[in-house]
Every structure is written in structure tokens, then in C-alpha cells.
Scaffold this motif. Sequence first.
Motif, PDB file in Angstrom:
ATOM      1  N   ALA A  49       0.812  -1.221   0.000  1.00  0.00           N
ATOM      2  CA  ALA A  49       0.000   0.000   0.000  1.00  0.00           C
ATOM      3  C   ALA A  49       0.844   1.268   0.000  1.00  0.00           C
ATOM      4  O   ALA A  49       0.350   2.345  -0.337  1.00  0.00           O
ATOM      5  CB  ALA A  49      -0.925   0.002   1.215  1.00  0.00           C
ATOM      6  N   GLY A  50       2.078   1.162   0.399  1.00  0.00           N
ATOM      7  CA  GLY A  50       2.924   2.351   0.457  1.00  0.00           C
ATOM      8  C   GLY A  50       4.378   2.024   0.209  1.00  0.00           C
ATOM      9  O   GLY A  50       4.783   0.858   0.233  1.00  0.00           O
ATOM     10  N   CYS A  51       5.167   3.051  -0.033  1.00  0.00           N
ATOM     11  CA  CYS A  51       6.603   2.847  -0.263  1.00  0.00           C
ATOM     12  C   CYS A  51       7.346   4.134   0.069  1.00  0.00           C
ATOM     13  O   CYS A  51       6.743   5.197   0.250  1.00  0.00           O
ATOM     14  CB  CYS A  51       6.869   2.420  -1.703  1.00  0.00           C
ATOM     15  N   ALA A  52       8.656   4.008   0.172  1.00  0.00           N
ATOM     16  CA  ALA A  52       9.513   5.163   0.422  1.00  0.00           C
ATOM     17  C   ALA A  52      10.769   5.037  -0.422  1.00  0.00           C
ATOM     18  O   ALA A  52      11.216   3.935  -0.729  1.00  0.00           O
ATOM     19  CB  ALA A  52       9.874   5.250   1.902  1.00  0.00           C
ATOM     20  N   VAL A  53      11.338   6.175  -0.784  1.00  0.00           N
ATOM     21  CA  VAL A  53      12.585   6.212  -1.539  1.00  0.00           C
ATOM     22  C   VAL A  53      13.733   6.478  -0.568  1.00  0.00           C
ATOM     23  O   VAL A  53      13.642   7.360   0.289  1.00  0.00           O
ATOM     24  CB  VAL A  53      12.554   7.306  -2.622  1.00  0.00           C
ATOM     25  N   GLY A  54      14.792   5.687  -0.685  1.00  0.00           N
ATOM     26  CA  GLY A  54      15.989   5.885   0.127  1.00  0.00           C
ATOM     27  C   GLY A  54      17.184   6.191  -0.760  1.00  0.00           C
ATOM     28  O   GLY A  54      17.339   5.595  -1.833  1.00  0.00           O
ATOM     29  N   ILE A  55      18.032   7.129  -0.325  1.00  0.00           N
ATOM     30  CA  ILE A  55      19.188   7.566  -1.114  1.00  0.00           C
ATOM     31  C   ILE A  55      20.448   7.510  -0.256  1.00  0.00           C
ATOM     32  O   ILE A  55      20.456   8.013   0.868  1.00  0.00           O
ATOM     33  CB  ILE A  55      19.008   9.010  -1.616  1.00  0.00           C
ATOM     34  N   GLU A  56      21.477   6.908  -0.786  1.00  0.00           N
ATOM     35  CA  GLU A  56      22.811   7.075  -0.229  1.00  0.00           C
ATOM     36  C   GLU A  56      23.538   8.086  -1.100  1.00  0.00           C
ATOM     37  O   GLU A  56      23.834   7.821  -2.268  1.00  0.00           O
ATOM     38  CB  GLU A  56      23.596   5.765  -0.208  1.00  0.00           C
ATOM     39  N   LEU A  57      23.805   9.265  -0.557  1.00  0.00           N
ATOM     40  CA  LEU A  57      24.501  10.326  -1.281  1.00  0.00           C
ATOM     41  C   LEU A  57      25.948  10.325  -0.821  1.00  0.00           C
ATOM     42  O   LEU A  57      26.282  10.825   0.255  1.00  0.00           O
ATOM     43  CB  LEU A  57      23.840  11.677  -1.010  1.00  0.00           C
ATOM     44  N   ASP A  58      26.810   9.721  -1.621  1.00  0.00           N
ATOM     45  CA  ASP A  58      28.221   9.608  -1.257  1.00  0.00           C
ATOM     46  C   ASP A  58      29.020  10.684  -1.994  1.00  0.00           C
ATOM     47  O   ASP A  58      28.454  11.574  -2.633  1.00  0.00           O
ATOM     48  CB  ASP A  58      28.735   8.206  -1.598  1.00  0.00           C
ATOM     49  N   ARG A  59      30.319  10.570  -1.923  1.00  0.00           N
ATOM     50  CA  ARG A  59      31.173  11.598  -2.512  1.00  0.00           C
ATOM     51  C   ARG A  59      31.048  11.637  -4.029  1.00  0.00           C
ATOM     52  O   ARG A  59      30.969  12.722  -4.621  1.00  0.00           O
ATOM     53  CB  ARG A  59      32.625  11.359  -2.096  1.00  0.00           C
ATOM     54  N   ARG A  60      31.017  10.471  -4.674  1.00  0.00           N
ATOM     55  CA  ARG A  60      30.995  10.443  -6.142  1.00  0.00           C
ATOM     56  C   ARG A  60      29.832   9.667  -6.740  1.00  0.00           C
ATOM     57  O   ARG A  60      29.575   9.773  -7.930  1.00  0.00           O
ATOM     58  CB  ARG A  60      32.312   9.876  -6.672  1.00  0.00           C
ATOM     59  N   SER A 117      25.696   7.812  -6.026  1.00  0.00           N
ATOM     60  CA  SER A 117      24.497   7.719  -5.202  1.00  0.00           C
ATOM     61  C   SER A 117      23.760   6.431  -5.531  1.00  0.00           C
ATOM     62  O   SER A 117      23.734   5.994  -6.684  1.00  0.00           O
ATOM     63  CB  SER A 117      23.564   8.917  -5.441  1.00  0.00           C
ATOM     64  N   THR A 118      23.179   5.852  -4.519  1.00  0.00           N
ATOM     65  CA  THR A 118      22.286   4.698  -4.689  1.00  0.00           C
ATOM     66  C   THR A 118      20.874   5.140  -4.349  1.00  0.00           C
ATOM     67  O   THR A 118      20.649   5.770  -3.308  1.00  0.00           O
ATOM     68  CB  THR A 118      22.701   3.537  -3.772  1.00  0.00           C
ATOM     69  N   ILE A 119      19.937   4.838  -5.237  1.00  0.00           N
ATOM     70  CA  ILE A 119      18.532   5.198  -5.046  1.00  0.00           C
ATOM     71  C   ILE A 119      17.720   3.911  -5.071  1.00  0.00           C
ATOM     72  O   ILE A 119      17.820   3.127  -6.022  1.00  0.00           O
ATOM     73  CB  ILE A 119      18.035   6.137  -6.164  1.00  0.00           C
ATOM     74  N   LEU A 120      16.933   3.690  -4.027  1.00  0.00           N
ATOM     75  CA  LEU A 120      16.090   2.495  -4.031  1.00  0.00           C
ATOM     76  C   LEU A 120      14.711   2.808  -3.482  1.00  0.00           C
ATOM     77  O   LEU A 120      14.496   3.845  -2.839  1.00  0.00           O
ATOM     78  CB  LEU A 120      16.749   1.342  -3.270  1.00  0.00           C
ATOM     79  N   VAL A 121      13.767   1.902  -3.745  1.00  0.00           N
ATOM     80  CA  VAL A 121      12.387   2.038  -3.291  1.00  0.00           C
ATOM     81  C   VAL A 121      12.060   0.835  -2.423  1.00  0.00           C
ATOM     82  O   VAL A 121      12.272  -0.316  -2.830  1.00  0.00           O
ATOM     83  CB  VAL A 121      11.406   2.112  -4.485  1.00  0.00           C
ATOM     84  N   LEU A 122      11.566   1.100  -1.220  1.00  0.00           N
ATOM     85  CA  LEU A 122      11.166   0.047  -0.280  1.00  0.00           C
ATOM     86  C   LEU A 122       9.670   0.081  -0.059  1.00  0.00           C
ATOM     87  O   LEU A 122       9.065   1.163  -0.004  1.00  0.00           O
ATOM     88  CB  LEU A 122      11.848   0.261   1.081  1.00  0.00           C
ATOM     89  N   ASP A 123       9.054  -1.104   0.083  1.00  0.00           N
ATOM     90  CA  ASP A 123       7.648  -1.131   0.483  1.00  0.00           C
ATOM     91  C   ASP A 123       7.548  -1.044   1.999  1.00  0.00           C
ATOM     92  O   ASP A 123       8.564  -0.942   2.709  1.00  0.00           O
ATOM     93  CB  ASP A 123       6.923  -2.353  -0.086  1.00  0.00           C
ATOM     94  N   LEU A 124       6.329  -1.091   2.537  1.00  0.00           N
ATOM     95  CA  LEU A 124       6.136  -0.879   3.965  1.00  0.00           C
ATOM     96  C   LEU A 124       6.739  -1.981   4.824  1.00  0.00           C
ATOM     97  O   LEU A 124       6.992  -1.772   6.015  1.00  0.00           O
ATOM     98  CB  LEU A 124       4.634  -0.762   4.275  1.00  0.00           C
ATOM     99  N   ALA A 125       6.985  -3.139   4.254  1.00  0.00           N
ATOM    100  CA  ALA A 125       7.608  -4.240   4.989  1.00  0.00           C
ATOM    101  C   ALA A 125       9.120  -4.208   4.901  1.00  0.00           C
ATOM    102  O   ALA A 125       9.800  -5.053   5.478  1.00  0.00           O
ATOM    103  CB  ALA A 125       7.079  -5.581   4.469  1.00  0.00           C
ATOM    104  N   GLY A 126       9.665  -3.227   4.165  1.00  0.00           N
ATOM    105  CA  GLY A 126      11.116  -3.123   4.035  1.00  0.00           C
ATOM    106  C   GLY A 126      11.694  -3.911   2.882  1.00  0.00           C
ATOM    107  O   GLY A 126      12.917  -4.052   2.783  1.00  0.00           O
TER     108      GLY A 126
END
Length: 361
Positions: free
Chosen positions: A84-95, A97-106
Amino acid sequence: MERRPAGANLAGLRDHNAALVLGLLRASAEGGSRVQLAAQTGLTPQAVSKIVGRLLADGLVVEAGRGESTGGKPRTLLALRPEAGCAVGIELDRRRSTILVLDLAGTTLRRRSVDIGLASGEPERVVGALAKRVSQAVRAAPDGAKVLGVGVGCRGPLDYETGTLHRPAGLPAWDGFPLRGLLEESLDVPNVLLDKDTNVAALAAPAAVSGSTAYLHLADGLGAGLLLNGAVHRGARTNAGEFGHQVLQPDGPQCTCGARGCLEALCMAALADDDPQTAARWLGVGAANLVRLLDIDRILLGGHQIFASPDVYPRAVADQIAEHLPEPEWQSVRVSLTPAGASAVAVGAAQLVIDSALGGI
């Protein structure tokens, strides 16, 4: 910037109570009944029924069968609906970035790595390019899933409350930069959260947390996230965990922070010589200092340098801790790679948003 206490209104109180219910359902694999939720939250059964009714109508919760009978009619169990829901997580490093999408269960639904980082150019251009990629991830969210927000894990120092960076080592253009505020302006999402990469990575493995834990992150820099008695320790200025800038060798190599002989500089010098064993030993010396200072009982290791030599670091760090503690058998410390893996920062950043929305923190 003056910080004022947040006010509360009736709608906000309803949202808070709904978040409490969602947080409890998220934490329970078996789900829970309305009666159990009322007992756990302290809300009246009538209030819980109204909240559950709204959550069922919104599709965030589903009825998941019947519980065991305790003498009367079996109670209907409720469960969180992960899709039913999700969130975007970002690792912003020096050079990068990793972008991923997680659902409510992780569960990770999508993952992408891009050549955009703090050292890629002027801050405004970096944020613009990053926001473009994040917007693509938001648009690609599963049909019907509510996007709760975007979380960013970034190297510090930074102010968690204001979302502002403060003199990150070797990156003077980012000093005082309002990273969270500019991302909020650039993204059409309900919530943007920014925290140190080490803090969110520590949160990415809650099942591994017992007592006090230090997450040590060795990538383009070195930092620590501290979970003291299960809670993130951010400090008075929300900037605890600058672990890499403890000076161990005053006449040692120059660090990007301007000092000499910082733990980070010693580790990086060893890695520049292609010597992860020496880097791991230095990391272990710093970890032993941390254990003696805070009586840490668990060390989690992560970051791309760690995962480039995953057999070297846990053993070397554990050896140095044992060597530097006066009573290693009494002061036992567990050392392991983070169970969240190489994407721990991005995973933790997304979980920070989910926890915030569902009442987990």
C-alpha cells in the motif's frame, strides 16, 4: 534559526494515533486485533475502531483472519498491507548515489546506482541532477502505492533538525548548504528527511540491535552511527559519530578535515597503498577506543571499502578490540558485517521515512 515547539491540532492528533496503530501492526508478524491495539496504545476501543476503519478504507491495513479463541468469539486480526505504500531511500556519497524504493515491509522494489555525488559539481547542480533521478523513481513506484517520502543518508557533519550540512571534510562548497530544503523544493513528495549516512545505516538492521551498537562505515570517508540502548544517539547538535576524526597519530598523514593523523586519514592512506589489512587494523584500534568509551557490545561494519574485503575487516577489528581491552572475556564485543549489506545506507534512509510515517520513531 529559532526552533519552536510544534503545536498540535485535532487532525494532527488523529494522524499521530493512526501512526501508533500502524507502527504496532508493522512490528508484529502475526498482526493484532482491535482489542490488542487498544491495550497497547492506551486508546479506547471506540477510538481504535474508528482509526482501523479509516486505515481499511485507505487500503493501508487488511483483515488477516481470526486469532485463537480465548473463550469467546475469535477476534479478527489486522495486518499491515506492505504494497500500500513505499519510500525512496538515497545514499549520497562523494561520487556516487544509490537510489532504491522500499515497500512498507522493508522489501526492496527497485534499486539504481548513479554517478552523482557531493564531489560531482556545484551543490545546486548536484541536487538538481539527483532530484531528477529521484523523481523518476517516484514515478516508477508500484500502482496504488502511496509514496510516503524520500530519505537521504549523507556524510556529515550535518544538522538533522534543519537539514543543513556543516563543513563536510574536503567539500567546502557544501558548508552551510540547506540540502533538505532544496530537495523539498525540487521533489513532489510529502516528506523529505536527511540524516548522516552512518545513522540511517545503523537503523537498517534493527533485528541485529541489542544493548548498544556502533555501526562503522568505511567508504570515501569514515564515520560511526551509534545506537545506545536501541535509540539513535545524535548528540546536542545532532552531529555525534564523527568517529573518523579522532587523532591517533599527531604527526601522521594530512586529513581532509585539516588535522593530521586522524583515523580516517590513516585508513585512507593504507587503502591508497592497496593494504586493507593495515586499514582494518587501524579501524580496529579506533573501534577499541569507542568500546572503552561507551561500553559498546556490538560492532556492525559497512561501506564499499569493507565489502571490497569482507573477510579481512571483521577478523582484524575483533582482534584489535580484544588486544586493547583489559578484560576481553568479561567485556565481550560481537563484530560482524551489517546484515543490511552494501545498500545499508539507502535501505536505512528509506526505513527512516517509513518509521516516521508509521510511528516507529
